[in-house]
Structures are given as structure tokens and as C-alpha cells.
Enzyme design. Structure first.
Site, PDB file in Angstrom:
ATOM      1  N   SER A 114       0.851  -1.199   0.000  1.00 34.82           N
ATOM      2  CA  SER A 114       0.000   0.000   0.000  1.00 34.82           C
ATOM      3  C   SER A 114       0.879   1.239   0.000  1.00 34.82           C
ATOM      4  O   SER A 114       2.021   1.203   0.483  1.00 34.82           O
ATOM      5  CB  SER A 114      -0.875   0.016   1.254  1.00 34.82           C
ATOM      6  OG  SER A 114      -1.506   1.276   1.410  1.00 34.82           O
ATOM      7  N   TYR A 151      -2.010  -0.242  10.436  1.00 37.36           N
ATOM      8  CA  TYR A 151      -2.241  -0.645   9.038  1.00 37.36           C
ATOM      9  C   TYR A 151      -1.017  -0.308   8.176  1.00 37.36           C
ATOM     10  O   TYR A 151      -0.448  -1.175   7.497  1.00 37.36           O
ATOM     11  CB  TYR A 151      -3.490   0.023   8.464  1.00 37.36           C
ATOM     12  CG  TYR A 151      -3.666  -0.341   6.998  1.00 37.36           C
ATOM     13  CD1 TYR A 151      -3.951  -1.647   6.626  1.00 37.36           C
ATOM     14  CD2 TYR A 151      -3.486   0.613   5.990  1.00 37.36           C
ATOM     15  CE1 TYR A 151      -4.065  -2.003   5.280  1.00 37.36           C
ATOM     16  CE2 TYR A 151      -3.600   0.264   4.641  1.00 37.36           C
ATOM     17  CZ  TYR A 151      -3.889  -1.045   4.300  1.00 37.36           C
ATOM     18  OH  TYR A 151      -3.979  -1.399   2.976  1.00 37.36           O
TER      19      TYR A 151
HETATM   20  N1  NDP Z   1      -8.765  -0.645  -1.473  1.00 34.32           N
HETATM   21  C1  NDP Z   1      -7.710   0.106  -1.202  1.00 34.32           C
HETATM   22  O1  NDP Z   1      -7.777   1.351  -1.153  1.00 34.32           O
HETATM   23  C2  NDP Z   1      -6.380  -0.546  -0.992  1.00 34.32           C
HETATM   24  C3  NDP Z   1      -6.250  -1.861  -0.577  1.00 34.32           C
HETATM   25  N2  NDP Z   1      -5.011  -2.399  -0.377  1.00 34.32           N
HETATM   26  C4  NDP Z   1      -4.832  -3.793   0.004  1.00 34.32           C
HETATM   27  O2  NDP Z   1      -5.361  -4.598  -1.023  1.00 34.32           O
HETATM   28  C5  NDP Z   1      -5.689  -5.878  -0.507  1.00 34.32           C
HETATM   29  C6  NDP Z   1      -7.081  -6.250  -0.972  1.00 34.32           C
HETATM   30  O3  NDP Z   1      -7.996  -5.332  -0.442  1.00 34.32           O
HETATM   31  P1  NDP Z   1      -9.282  -4.812  -1.210  1.00 34.32           P
HETATM   32  O4  NDP Z   1      -9.511  -5.601  -2.427  1.00 34.32           O
HETATM   33  O5  NDP Z   1      -9.170  -3.359  -1.320  1.00 34.32           O
HETATM   34  O6  NDP Z   1     -10.385  -5.097  -0.081  1.00 34.32           O
HETATM   35  P2  NDP Z   1     -11.624  -6.091  -0.013  1.00 34.32           P
HETATM   36  O7  NDP Z   1     -12.154  -5.953   1.370  1.00 34.32           O
HETATM   37  O8  NDP Z   1     -12.542  -5.846  -1.144  1.00 34.32           O
HETATM   38  O9  NDP Z   1     -10.964  -7.543  -0.196  1.00 34.32           O
HETATM   39  C7  NDP Z   1     -10.181  -8.109   0.821  1.00 34.32           C
HETATM   40  C8  NDP Z   1     -10.009  -9.595   0.548  1.00 34.32           C
HETATM   41  O10 NDP Z   1      -9.167 -10.146   1.578  1.00 34.32           O
HETATM   42  C9  NDP Z   1      -9.761 -11.336   2.074  1.00 34.32           C
HETATM   43  N3  NDP Z   1      -9.390 -11.557   3.467  1.00 34.32           N
HETATM   44  C10 NDP Z   1      -9.449 -10.671   4.493  1.00 34.32           C
HETATM   45  N4  NDP Z   1      -9.076 -11.275   5.634  1.00 34.32           N
HETATM   46  C11 NDP Z   1      -8.769 -12.571   5.314  1.00 34.32           C
HETATM   47  C12 NDP Z   1      -8.332 -13.688   6.052  1.00 34.32           C
HETATM   48  N5  NDP Z   1      -8.122 -13.634   7.372  1.00 34.32           N
HETATM   49  N6  NDP Z   1      -8.120 -14.861   5.407  1.00 34.32           N
HETATM   50  C13 NDP Z   1      -8.339 -14.935   4.076  1.00 34.32           C
HETATM   51  N7  NDP Z   1      -8.756 -13.925   3.310  1.00 34.32           N
HETATM   52  C14 NDP Z   1      -8.964 -12.747   3.938  1.00 34.32           C
HETATM   53  C15 NDP Z   1     -11.266 -11.114   1.897  1.00 34.32           C
HETATM   54  O11 NDP Z   1     -11.925 -12.366   1.745  1.00 34.32           O
HETATM   55  P3  NDP Z   1     -12.859 -13.073   2.826  1.00 34.32           P
HETATM   56  O12 NDP Z   1     -13.523 -11.998   3.633  1.00 34.32           O
HETATM   57  O13 NDP Z   1     -13.799 -13.907   2.011  1.00 34.32           O
HETATM   58  O14 NDP Z   1     -11.907 -13.904   3.617  1.00 34.32           O
HETATM   59  C16 NDP Z   1     -11.314 -10.355   0.587  1.00 34.32           C
HETATM   60  O15 NDP Z   1     -11.353 -11.252  -0.497  1.00 34.32           O
HETATM   61  C17 NDP Z   1      -5.529  -5.769   0.999  1.00 34.32           C
HETATM   62  O16 NDP Z   1      -4.276  -6.330   1.355  1.00 34.32           O
HETATM   63  C18 NDP Z   1      -5.531  -4.268   1.252  1.00 34.32           C
HETATM   64  O17 NDP Z   1      -4.811  -3.925   2.409  1.00 34.32           O
HETATM   65  C19 NDP Z   1      -3.879  -1.668  -0.600  1.00 34.32           C
HETATM   66  C20 NDP Z   1      -3.952  -0.393  -0.997  1.00 34.32           C
HETATM   67  C21 NDP Z   1      -5.200   0.268  -1.258  1.00 34.32           C
HETATM   68  O1  LIG Z   2      -4.066   0.855   1.610  1.00 30.97           O
HETATM   69  C1  LIG Z   2      -4.953   1.664   1.441  1.00 30.97           C
HETATM   70  C2  LIG Z   2      -4.720   2.901   0.768  1.00 30.97           C
HETATM   71  S1  LIG Z   2      -4.928   4.181   1.807  1.00 30.97           S
HETATM   72  O2  LIG Z   2      -6.364   4.179   2.270  1.00 30.97           O
HETATM   73  O3  LIG Z   2      -4.060   4.018   2.980  1.00 30.97           O
HETATM   74  O4  LIG Z   2      -4.616   5.391   1.007  1.00 30.97           O
END
Ligand code: NDP
Ligand SMILES: O=CCS(=O)(=O)O
Length: 251
Positions: free
Chosen positions: A138, A151
Site C-alpha cells: 500500500s 495498518y
Molecule cells: N482498497 C484500497 O484502497 C487498498 C487496498 N489495499 C490492500 O489490497 C488488498 C485487498 O484489499 P481490497 O480488495 O481493497 O479489499 P476487499 O475488502 O474488497 O478484499 C479483501 C479480501 O481479503 C480477504 N481476506 C481478508 N481477511 C482474510 C483472512 N483472514 N483470510 C483470508 N482472506 C482474507 C477477503 O476475503 P474473505 O472476507 O472472504 O476472507 C477479501 O477477499 C488488501 O491487502 C488491502 O490492504 C492496498 C492499498 C489500497
Molecule cells: O491501503 C490503502 C490505501 S490508503 O487508504 O491508505 O490510502
């Protein structure tokens, strides 16, 4: 066909990444905790490519190891691991956060990512040249902001772990990339705000945020470059997002 293993495929970046790899004909191992969503993905993508779904909580090291060790021979030649599962919790400042939220982020974003990496590494090394690990970091790894506390720190771990892995994997042919997105419209804010749909809407409305497909395209790009190229880190923001000046408290 090459195989990609994607964690957190039930939503957001993970789901879009599954679609991107399927478009190119890759076989897919898709994981997440929500079985019903995995079943839907299998139904949607299974007509086009081979799909194996594993209901898995990445925090559970034993379950992760058992699932990977138990893969049939046809699923063991993994070319790309996308360590995407993760979350942010707590919008409050550090001094008001529930300690459980910090633990959940550490357990998922650090321990979970490490659990999966440790279990899959031997398979990636066996695949050798052209294999890759794409870790979803991130912009919060290197840009502090209020409410990021643990985070951002977990994502700083992801960045440094990615670089350090590269050192140990020298000579194996396995590449490692830290893909570091900025604000993207997924279920991320819904999870972070613990189900507050209005908070999620407020964040993304009018901001023209990144979409899951934007990140999926970058993940696919780094994983399909010629095998002699390793992108170490790829940071992507929506054009609408930039930095603020330092914050000064005055007497
Ligand atoms: N959206 C944003 O602004 C940003 C997101 N990110 C990162 O991107 C990644 C994906 O997030 P994003 O797509 O945005 O968010 P979502 O919440 O849409 O997706 C998160 C995914 O992670 C899975 N997950 C969460 N906890 C667990 C667990 N304990 N075991 C297995 N699977 C898990 C969820 O599946 P389920 O609940 O079915 O287990 C889900 O599929 C994360 O690492 C997030 O930190 C990074 C930068 C920016
Ligand atoms: O990882 C998530 C992006 S932000 O919300 O920290 O900008």
C-alpha cells in the site's frame, strides 16, 4: 496453462485479478474465507479455465500448510502467488483503538501473508524461472497519515519482506514485487469502518478512485513480464490523490 494462486479472491483486487488471469487462460487457485463467494467465482470462471477454490483463513498457519501440501500434482506447478488478502481496521487515532483491531491487522496482513508465502515458496522455487510472488502492499507503507497506525506499519512490513525475499531467492528465478496501491474502490472501506456504507460512499464519491481492475492489470503486468525482469515495487495512485503538507500544531 500456468497457475496463479490468489488469496482474498472473494472481493476487490483479488476478484478482479482472478478475472484478469482467467482472461489470459491461466488456471486459478482462489482462496478466501467466504465459501459462497468462492463457489460463485468457480461457477463464473470455471467454464473458461480450470479453477480450484480453497476456503482458507490466511491467519491459520496449519490450515494454510495443509491446504498447500494437499494440492494434487496438477495444481502444484504454481507460477504466480498473489498475496492479496488483507484489511485495515479502525478509523480512530491510535490512542482510542481497540487492541483487537491492531492484532487482526497484524495477524492478517503480516502473519497471514507470511504463512502463505512459506507454504507456497517450495512450489514456486520448483517452477523456477518466470515464477513470481506479487505482494499487495500500500502507499500507506511509506506515507504516514492519521489513523494509519498499525495498518501502514503492516504494509511497511510487506514492502521490506518483499525486498528481503528477493535477496534469498537470488538464483531461483522467482521474482518478487510489492504492488502498492493508493485509494481504490473495493470493500476495503466497508471493512475498515465495520460496515458503515455511508462512510464508504463518502470516501469514494466524486474522488474518481482506482478500480479493482486497474490493480488487477498491474498485477498481471508484473507477473507476465519477460522472466529476466523484476519490478521491485510499483506504487499506483488515482490522479485525484496526492500528498498534504506537514501538519503543525501551534501554541
Ligand atoms: N482498497 C484500497 O484502497 C487498498 C487496498 N489495499 C490492500 O489490497 C488488498 C485487498 O484489499 P481490497 O480488495 O481493497 O479489499 P476487499 O475488502 O474488497 O478484499 C479483501 C479480501 O481479503 C480477504 N481476506 C481478508 N481477511 C482474510 C483472512 N483472514 N483470510 C483470508 N482472506 C482474507 C477477503 O476475503 P474473505 O472476507 O472472504 O476472507 C477479501 O477477499 C488488501 O491487502 C488491502 O490492504 C492496498 C492499498 C489500497
Ligand atoms: O491501503 C490503502 C490505501 S490508503 O487508504 O491508505 O490510502
Amino acid at each position: 496453462m500456468p497457475i496463479a494462486l490468489i488469496t482474498g479472491a472473494t472481493s476487490g483486487f483479488g476478484r478482479a485479478t482472478a478475472y484478469r488471469f482467467a482472461e489470459a487462460g491461466w488456471s486459478l487457485i482462489l482462496t478466501g474465507r467466504r465459501s459462497e463467494r468462492l463457489a460463485t467465482l468457480e461457477a463464473e470462471l470455471g467454464a473458461k479455465v480450470d479453477v480450484l477454490t480453497l476456503t482458507l483463513d490466511v491467519r491459520d498457519a496449519e490450515a494454510v500448510k495443509a491446504a498447500i501440501d494437499g494440492l494434487d500434482a496438477q495444481w502444484r506447478e504454481i507460477t504466480c502467488l498473489v498475496n492479496n488478502a488483507g484489511l485495515a481496521l479502525a478509523l480512530e487515532p491510535a490512542q482510542r483503538v481497540d487492541l483487537n483491531d491492531w492484532h487482526t491487522m497484524i495477524d492478517t496482513n503480516i502473519t497471514g501473508l507470511v504463512n502463505v508465502t512459506h507454504a507456497v515458496l517450495p512450489l514456486l522455487i520448483a517452477t523456477g524461472k518466470g515464477a513470481s510472488i506479487v505482494n499487495i502492499g500500500s502507499v500507506a507503507a511509506s506515507n504516514p497519515y492519521p489513523g494509519s497506525h498499525v495498518y501502514g506499519a503492516t504494509k511497511a512490513f510487506v514492502q521490506q519482506f518483499s525486498y528481503n525475499l528477493r535477496c534469498d531467492l537470488k538464483g531461483s528465478g522467482v521474482r518478487v514485487t510489492d504492488v502498492a496501491p493508493g485509494m481504490a474502490e473495493t470493500e476495503f472501506m466497508l471493512v475498515r469502518s465495520k460496515g458503515d456504507e455511508q462512510a464508504s460512499k463518502r470516501l469514494y464519491d466524486g474522488a474518481n478512485p482506482l478500480q479493482p481492475e486497474d490493480i488487477a492489470a498491474q498485477v498481471f503486468y508484473v507477473a507476465t513480464l519477460p522472466e529476466h525482469i523484476n519490478i521491485n515495487r510499483l506504487e499506483i495512485m488515482p490522479t485525484s490523490q496526492s500528498w498534504s503538507p506537514f501538519s503543525i500544531e501551534r501554541e
